[in-house]
Design a protein around this motif. Structure first.
Motif, mmCIF file in Angstrom:
data_model
loop_
_atom_site.group_PDB
_atom_site.id
_atom_site.type_symbol
_atom_site.label_atom_id
_atom_site.label_comp_id
_atom_site.label_asym_id
_atom_site.label_seq_id
_atom_site.Cartn_x
_atom_site.Cartn_y
_atom_site.Cartn_z
ATOM 1 N N LEU A 25 -7.817 2.818 3.415
ATOM 2 C CA LEU A 25 -6.650 2.921 2.329
ATOM 3 C C LEU A 25 -6.632 4.568 1.723
ATOM 4 C CD1 LEU A 25 -6.771 -0.525 1.006
ATOM 5 C CD2 LEU A 25 -5.126 0.151 2.951
ATOM 6 N N SER A 26 -5.797 4.715 1.053
ATOM 7 C CA SER A 26 -5.778 5.840 0.178
ATOM 8 C C SER A 26 -6.641 5.497 -0.984
ATOM 9 C CB SER A 26 -4.077 6.097 -0.498
ATOM 10 O OG SER A 26 -3.908 5.001 -1.252
ATOM 11 N N TYR A 59 -5.017 3.545 -3.858
ATOM 12 C CA TYR A 59 -4.723 2.194 -3.738
ATOM 13 C C TYR A 59 -6.125 1.398 -3.533
ATOM 14 C CZ TYR A 59 -2.326 -2.011 -2.040
ATOM 15 O OH TYR A 59 -1.637 -3.412 -1.896
ATOM 16 N N ALA A 60 -7.075 1.839 -2.947
ATOM 17 C CA ALA A 60 -8.338 1.133 -2.890
ATOM 18 C C ALA A 60 -8.981 1.115 -4.137
ATOM 19 C CB ALA A 60 -9.439 2.184 -2.227
ATOM 20 N N PRO A 92 0.754 -1.494 -0.069
ATOM 21 C CA PRO A 92 0.124 0.090 -0.064
ATOM 22 C C PRO A 92 0.830 1.309 -0.013
ATOM 23 C CG PRO A 92 -0.108 -0.989 1.982
ATOM 24 C CD PRO A 92 0.613 -2.033 1.187
ATOM 25 N N THR A 93 2.015 1.197 0.362
ATOM 26 C CA THR A 93 2.769 2.416 0.489
ATOM 27 C C THR A 93 3.922 2.387 -0.700
ATOM 28 O OG1 THR A 93 4.427 1.332 1.850
ATOM 29 C CG2 THR A 93 2.826 2.618 3.015
#
Length: 64
Positions: free
Chosen positions: A30-31, A34-35, A14-15
């Protein structure tokens, strides 16, 4: 930020560099980017209740 429901267990980044295990049934926040990626890949879906508006108020009965 968006909350999604994970549909099947997988490892993701995710990062962009730190690996994380996502477990089926989990509902992480999540951002947005990313979602959207997880949803597009079929790994997640929008968590229920996160995008629905509140139901309209019921009108009161006029007791005159």
């Amino acid at each position: 930020m968006r909350t999604v429901e994970i549909l099947r267990t997988f490892d993701g980044y995710p990062t962009g560099r730190d690996e994380r295990r996502f477990t089926a049934g989990e509902q992480p926040e999540l951002s947005n980017e990313y979602a959207a990626l997880l949803i597009a890949k079929g790994l997640a879906k929008e968590a229920s209740g996160t995008t629905k508006a509140a139901p309209p108020a019921k009108p009161k009965d006029d007791a005159a």
